[in-house]
Enzyme design. Structure first.
Site: not given
Lengths: 352, 352, 352, 352
Positions: D155-157
């Site tokens: 995921g980006c976060y």
């Protein structure tokens, strides 16, 4: 030993300088050998533009400190303010006459010394070079550029208006006394100097026209339009500032000549640009958006019929830093150095 | 017991509804007695627009649940989608014939049933009311509005073009067949419905034209321009979407008639609006910015000479949600209910 | 003859100055009698902020040209840069000792001369006034402000952190050595000076922290937190710059003391602010957005449970130019001049 | 005949799909052989993303219409919504077991079936594949990825938090019970679905936290942090939405363990990432900005001392669509197909 061509960038601390570095860092046939930035001399490019901190680049130096004869540069991009450019290029070419130069300022765009003096308020300081310079809009002057030493890269507003209009004027397809160009530009077109009216809080969430009735890019428009039409053409042109970084969009109102319809105008443009890698003509009735050319060297042009009989609306867009400045400059470099025209500038747009 | 006038807002969950609530909450002579929002019925206004959570407001209800005769409303703002408006207003006025109505949709703006049918694709469902309705641009129809029961609030694009152009057309000061209106609007003008093309990531950092050659606001322009000129006028008009929330700016290209200069046109507008509280004509040569009318009911108009002899560039701006919609609607309300025209809408713009 | 109170604004060409003019123009009990702006002296306010062109306002003058004794001002807002403020206010109060002053700079916020010297690098030039000044956060110091002559308007970041945290510290409800304040501010908080890093193209479409580990607003936080807690408190505090004009949002991480849950903390805040007109505590679990306080004097505070046992997340927001500066200043003025606290600053937020 | 590898993209009409196309169009060793988009099947990619209109690309088709065995794809990127991904990948790999898959959804990121069920509310539908999948953060799992068939792109976060924190946790250099991650993301992280809260007018000129106390990316954080620390770690994590298109910036508050200073932490990160092409650690005390990684695959990390003794502030940033999604996916592809790791994703950031 590298057999890449060695490139210099004068004025690397501005936005067009940074855009040149971005494009050249991944250009397979060149290497950056010189970066100047008078006020930031001694610093690294990563201090001025942190996105370049991870890359190996020469330290910033002053222009005065460069020994042009010894520098061994194959080509120099000149991204300096107007007026100072003339003397710098003259000095450079007198010391290193075999170096090619692509100048991004307005200094060599006008061929008529009188026009230059009228719009810029002083006599040109390098009249010989002014005559030698080739106007660097590749789609119109490809042959001349290939043979040139000094190329005058066109203005961003002008490229966005010349590309859609010159083919129509050459075809004598539109009336020349009713051309209205309503142009809107992102803020990077205004450069990086610290002025109150360019602060975020003055610009964001708003929109305005400026230079209404008088803007220096008009001189270029008049020159190229008149040349294409074979007679004097003076369009109405109003620039506006958009609260975006990149992108120019021009909404152009024209009247077809001798019964030419909007579809006729579309056909002329579609044919003219059919094989061009950096001009895309949309299907009739569709118009382009700035965001779809962001960061790319592409120009997009659309033509729609106006409901007013006989009139058409042409919309064109390009990224003012890429096709409107540094991408166009690399396209010129590719021709000057004998590379394939699209190498290093064929990335698709960054959207969203 | 309050002797404030009791006001209803139909369609309170949209942006023009919210703007009405913002303005009316601090209007000293009215109180909000009814808020409808069919899809959000049962919720509080603070659930739909959290900025209103600290305020006392009626719960949202469906339109069908309202007993118009018993509601005791002095005036109703109708901020509903086009077409549904007609039947709602007809029902309302049949049950509560003494209620005043300010309609923010396009349903009652066109006086000609044939024009309505042409642009909206169906016959009007309330022809009597269409004839009764007064076009609610106060600066042009102040007298009629004071006596009206049903006022058709003008469109945002149209207000921004009619205010600068109608005085010039009435004075027969400009050519009627060369009018170009290049209009740019903030996103709130497109409303609050969830559409892909209205997402933040599709809109920010970009710009585009839309509805090129065909946009419904043209019908209003034609109606009002033709009425002012005493003959049929069909302007070129292109709307664009700006990546800002509020603000319309129109750049208008005109040619003076019978030797009228840009300064002559400026003088006509300056005189026409000299006493108007909500139209400010800038000094000759200056042009306005959307940010300086943000959140206010002010219209700003500037006139500059084009370098093309005989042509002038008129730039006008207003906040599409305020003077272009809800502020204009409150201005109409003030006239309908006998208040001073500026009460509740005289706040300066919010800049920066 | 008007019996409105006569107000002066020093530093009217900055953003807090403009916000004061916006609020005071529609304040029913005051009139603006003096506007200073040294670099713009001789100009009209409408030249500096075109949104005020339609309004009658005094011409801008230099501070040196003001005869304080003769000026007859009831209250002066001082919106000058830090440090110059001290000498100006000293001079003003020595010549016109009955004038009330609300100072928007940081010069009188710290009560400890040593703290001032540590954070600002020089001894305070008006120590008597430093001692006299009252910290102008109305919700905490209402009584003292009513009796004051000189009020030090709090910083924008500090107001946004003090309002949610002081009630919790006073109640000894949170651990004092684990407070993390992650604060994000719109660009108007940085003022109107022309700096490269504040240009639109440097700010838009991006986000960053600054002053990490050292920011002057920390001094105010330490002072007020320690006072509330009855012991020294040193929070972690990191400011960031948002690409928006107005709004501060602070995300605050705390650990409940002696078993206090997030809901306990919420209850403390809800009770503390139950009757405050300008602080709205959201239902437990909901958190606020900057856009819903834009242009208003409202503070919104939300509390949610962290999934980490014993920890809570408090989110607060206010408009840095209104409740964070000029709206707060007018709230102070209302107390100083005996008006109702909310008059002139009770407008709802401007959203969208 | 081309000996380029043939690539498929499932879910090409979303933003990560478009970003994959942007990167792959100029990747010298692959060609795009399949593009699916169920709701847009039959259209061209240029209809869905006009920036691709000038390029030759396969027509969009539905997933159901694909014959996996016959498709001859070397690698498939799966950019589909969570949950549907599981069955699609299972089907694909059962029919074409030699195809490599890089999945950009969350479906294969969690190794623990119980954790998956807890956070996603249903049992995993492809448990074998869940066990087979390798977590695709190259800097931590390079060796495993090279041998994998199915890679779960992070995921980006989580990438933006794992990259700065895992080296510190592995070195046991920070306390594990006081980690606060305050994360801010651009809007493209929320995808392209048409929701009211994602409209331009709801997002621009504002800022807010969401999912406070409960966000699915927490599951990934817990998994990777606990694995690195060798014990259970549960950080505080709050996501926020920035009014920008691209970019995540995380401000991370940590306390050094056993006397480790901020400089010690900086040294650990600088050494850990010294040879990584896509992680750049800034000099101590400097912190990064989202704009300087825009459109690039670079992660930038800075470390500064907090004024609170023993605490440090770590700031990391990446482009959520590039290093946070599609660039990372191409980096994984390069390893899976045996290419040099940086090919096709080594472009500098697009700034301004």
């Amino acid at each position: 030993m590298s057999n890449k061509k060695k490139i210099g960038i004068l004025g690397a601390s501005g936005y067009t300088g940074a855009e040149l570095v971005r494009l050249l860092l991944r250009h397979p046939k060149v290497e950056i050998g010189l970066l100047t930035a008078d006020r930031r001399a001694g610093q690294m490019m990563g201090d001025v533009f942190p996105q370049f901190a991870p890359y190996q680049l020469p330290q910033l130096v002053t222009i005065d400190s460069v020994d042009w004869a010894a520098a061994g540069l194959d080509l120099v991009f000149c991204a300096l303010p107007h007026a100072t450019t003339q003397t710098v290029v003259q000095e450079l070419l007198s010391k290193a006459p075999d170096t090619k130069v692509v100048d991004l300022s307005a200094d060599f765009r006008l061929t008529d010394p009188a026009a230059y003096e009228k719009w810029y308020g002083h006599a040109h300081h390098a009249l010989d070079l002014q005559q030698e310079a080739v106007y660097g809009l590749v789609e119109l002057y490809r042959r001349d550029i290939k043979k040139a030493r000094l190329v005058a890269n066109p203005g961003c507003y002008t490229s966005c208006a010349i590309l859609p209009l010159v083919p129509l004027l050459k075809a004598k397809a539109i009336e020349t006394d009713e051309i209205v160009i309503d142009a809107k530009s992102g803020m990077t077109g205004a450069g990086r100097s610290a002025k109150e009216e360019m602060l975020f809080s003055e610009v964001s969430e708003g929109f305005h026209a400026y230079g209404v009735g008088h803007h220096r890019h008009m001189a270029e428009l008049d020159q190229e339009f008149s040349k294409a039409a074979g007679k004097e053409v003076t369009p109405s042109f109003t620039p506006h500032l958009l609260p975006i970084n990149r992108g120019i969009l021009s909404t152009i109102y024209v009247r077809g000549r001798r019964g030419r319809t909007a579809q006729d105008l579309h056909a002329i443009l579609a044919e003219f640009y059919a094989k061009e890698p950096f001009v895309h003509v949309l299907p009739f009735g569709k118009t382009p958006q700035t965001r779809h050319v962001r960061g790319s060297n592409m120009t997009m042009i659309g033509v729609a019929a106006d409901r007013v009989p006989g009139r058409a609306i042409v919309v064109s867009t390009l990224d003012n830093l890429t096709k409107g400045a540094s991408g166009q400059a690399v396209q010129n470099m590719n021709l000057l150095l004998g590379f394939a025209e699209t190498v290093g500038i064929d990335q698709p747009a960054v959207f969203p």
